[in-house]
Design a protein around this motif. Structure first.
Motif, mmCIF file in Angstrom:
data_model
loop_
_atom_site.group_PDB
_atom_site.id
_atom_site.type_symbol
_atom_site.label_atom_id
_atom_site.label_comp_id
_atom_site.label_asym_id
_atom_site.label_seq_id
_atom_site.Cartn_x
_atom_site.Cartn_y
_atom_site.Cartn_z
ATOM 1 N N PRO A 1 0.733 -35.045 -65.197
ATOM 2 C CA PRO A 1 1.877 -35.076 -66.116
ATOM 3 C C PRO A 1 2.531 -36.453 -66.204
ATOM 4 N N THR A 2 2.429 -37.226 -65.126
ATOM 5 C CA THR A 2 3.081 -38.540 -65.076
ATOM 6 C C THR A 2 2.183 -39.683 -65.513
ATOM 7 N N GLY A 3 0.906 -39.399 -65.796
ATOM 8 C CA GLY A 3 -0.006 -40.449 -66.196
ATOM 9 C C GLY A 3 -1.435 -40.119 -65.835
ATOM 10 N N CYS A 4 -2.254 -41.131 -65.752
ATOM 11 C CA CYS A 4 -3.668 -40.963 -65.418
ATOM 12 C C CYS A 4 -3.958 -41.683 -64.108
ATOM 13 N N LEU A 5 -4.366 -40.932 -63.101
ATOM 14 C CA LEU A 5 -4.657 -41.503 -61.785
ATOM 15 C C LEU A 5 -6.130 -41.879 -61.722
ATOM 16 N N ILE A 6 -6.395 -43.152 -61.513
ATOM 17 C CA ILE A 6 -7.774 -43.627 -61.401
ATOM 18 C C ILE A 6 -8.015 -44.164 -59.996
ATOM 19 N N SER A 7 -9.233 -43.978 -59.524
ATOM 20 C CA SER A 7 -9.606 -44.540 -58.228
ATOM 21 C C SER A 7 -10.686 -45.589 -58.435
ATOM 22 N N ILE A 8 -10.622 -46.630 -57.628
ATOM 23 C CA ILE A 8 -11.520 -47.775 -57.743
ATOM 24 C C ILE A 8 -11.965 -48.180 -56.341
ATOM 25 N N ASN A 9 -13.230 -48.539 -56.205
ATOM 26 C CA ASN A 9 -13.744 -49.032 -54.933
ATOM 27 C C ASN A 9 -13.822 -50.556 -54.980
ATOM 28 N N LEU A 10 -13.203 -51.204 -53.997
ATOM 29 C CA LEU A 10 -13.226 -52.663 -53.910
ATOM 30 C C LEU A 10 -14.097 -53.098 -52.746
ATOM 31 N N ILE A 11 -15.114 -53.884 -53.029
ATOM 32 C CA ILE A 11 -15.963 -54.385 -51.957
ATOM 33 C C ILE A 11 -15.267 -55.562 -51.273
ATOM 34 N N PRO A 12 -15.690 -55.906 -50.048
ATOM 35 C CA PRO A 12 -15.048 -57.009 -49.324
ATOM 36 C C PRO A 12 -15.008 -58.314 -50.108
ATOM 37 N N HIS A 13 -16.053 -58.614 -50.881
ATOM 38 C CA HIS A 13 -16.084 -59.858 -51.658
ATOM 39 C C HIS A 13 -14.907 -59.919 -52.626
ATOM 40 N N THR A 14 -14.581 -58.802 -53.269
ATOM 41 C CA THR A 14 -13.461 -58.771 -54.215
ATOM 42 C C THR A 14 -12.140 -59.010 -53.503
ATOM 43 N N ILE A 15 -11.973 -58.396 -52.338
ATOM 44 C CA ILE A 15 -10.745 -58.590 -51.560
ATOM 45 C C ILE A 15 -10.592 -60.044 -51.139
ATOM 46 N N VAL B 1 0.381 -48.823 -58.059
ATOM 47 C CA VAL B 1 -0.552 -48.526 -56.971
ATOM 48 C C VAL B 1 -0.023 -47.336 -56.175
ATOM 49 N N LYS B 2 -0.842 -46.297 -56.072
ATOM 50 C CA LYS B 2 -0.464 -45.107 -55.321
ATOM 51 C C LYS B 2 -1.112 -45.063 -53.941
ATOM 52 N N ARG B 3 -2.238 -45.752 -53.830
ATOM 53 C CA ARG B 3 -2.959 -45.750 -52.552
ATOM 54 C C ARG B 3 -3.832 -46.989 -52.475
ATOM 55 N N PHE B 4 -3.794 -47.654 -51.339
ATOM 56 C CA PHE B 4 -4.629 -48.827 -51.123
ATOM 57 C C PHE B 4 -4.925 -48.909 -49.633
ATOM 58 N N GLU B 5 -6.144 -48.548 -49.267
ATOM 59 C CA GLU B 5 -6.474 -48.478 -47.846
ATOM 60 C C GLU B 5 -7.967 -48.675 -47.627
ATOM 61 N N PRO B 6 -8.352 -49.149 -46.432
ATOM 62 C CA PRO B 6 -9.771 -49.352 -46.141
ATOM 63 C C PRO B 6 -10.512 -48.027 -45.985
ATOM 64 N N VAL B 7 -11.711 -47.987 -46.523
ATOM 65 C CA VAL B 7 -12.613 -46.844 -46.366
ATOM 66 C C VAL B 7 -13.984 -47.407 -46.035
ATOM 67 N N SER B 8 -14.421 -47.223 -44.781
ATOM 68 C CA SER B 8 -15.655 -47.843 -44.290
ATOM 69 C C SER B 8 -15.543 -49.355 -44.459
ATOM 70 N N GLU B 9 -16.538 -49.987 -45.130
ATOM 71 C CA GLU B 9 -16.484 -51.446 -45.273
ATOM 72 C C GLU B 9 -15.719 -51.881 -46.514
ATOM 73 N N SER B 10 -15.322 -50.929 -47.347
ATOM 74 C CA SER B 10 -14.661 -51.247 -48.600
ATOM 75 C C SER B 10 -13.191 -50.808 -48.591
ATOM 76 N N TRP B 11 -12.552 -50.909 -49.747
ATOM 77 C CA TRP B 11 -11.159 -50.494 -49.888
ATOM 78 C C TRP B 11 -11.037 -49.538 -51.068
ATOM 79 N N LEU B 12 -10.224 -48.517 -50.907
ATOM 80 C CA LEU B 12 -9.938 -47.567 -51.973
ATOM 81 C C LEU B 12 -8.629 -47.945 -52.639
#
Length: 210
Positions: free
Chosen positions: A159-173, A113-124
């Protein structure tokens, strides 16, 4: 087979070695929500943070069961050797709804995990996947993170891998253990099953007949 739709959040309450060397595995005791084990029998498969494991002992009245995990599995997965919250999913039945995507319960790699933070009502959630998994990851494709079926919102090859971003809704959290993640957490990743077979078909060469 699984769907990546988490059916319960459990807790690893005990980790006991099965031997006195690094070549031995461990026995885990998992505490489950009430009634979660009512339809489970010995030998059933339950995915633990995305890794398919076999129920080796069962105490439905106490809402707990055990699994034996090999040293090989421990080496190829993350967060299955310590006390803490885990995502649970029972193996799917033939008549179940496929709410997520086809998941085998076999971990293909461990991401960070490189980043995990709230964005509006969801989480990045941003995860750096190993370079070997990069070719299987695509925009709007499916990925399983700690057993949870998720949609990839962006892909960046580094170079170190593949960075993917995912949106998590409140229900998933609220209904998985993903809310316990933080920057630096290691997570179990499983690529889309279809992508695995497509890659094999495209890379296979025709062997001359004898």
């Amino acid at each position: 087979m699984f769907t990546g739709i988490i059916t319960g959040v459990g807790q690893i309450t005990s980790v006991q070695p099965l031997g006195d060397s690094a070549s031995h595995g461990k026995r885990l005791t998992i505490q489950c929500p009430p009634a979660y084990l009512d339809d489970v029998v010995l030998g059933d498969s339950i995915a633990l943070n995305g890794a398919c494991m076999t129920v080796t002992s069962l105490d439905a009245a106490a809402h707990q069961y055990t699994i034996d995990i090999s040293a090989e599995s421990l080496d190829k997965t993350a967060a299955l050797d310590a006390v803490g919250k885990v995502n649970l999913e029972k193996a799917m039945r033939a008549n179940d709804r496929l709410g997520g995507h086809m998941v085998s319960g076999h971990v293909d790699g461990v991401g960070e995990v490189k980043r995990f933070e709230p964005v509006s009502e969801s989480w990045l959630l941003e995860v750096l996947a190993p370079p070997a998994l990069a070719k299987y990851l695509a925009y709007k494709g499916s990925i399983t993170v700690n057993g949870v079926s998720l949609t990839v919102n962006s892909v960046q090859d580094l170079p170190t891998g593949c960075l993917i971003s995912i949106n998590l809704i409140p229900h998933t959290i609220e209904n998985t253990a993903l809310g316990t993640l933080s920057s630096g957490s290691r997570v179990n990743l499983e690529i889309d099953l279809i992508a695995r077979y497509v890659e094999r078909m495209l890379s296979a060469t025709t062997q001359p007949s004898a």
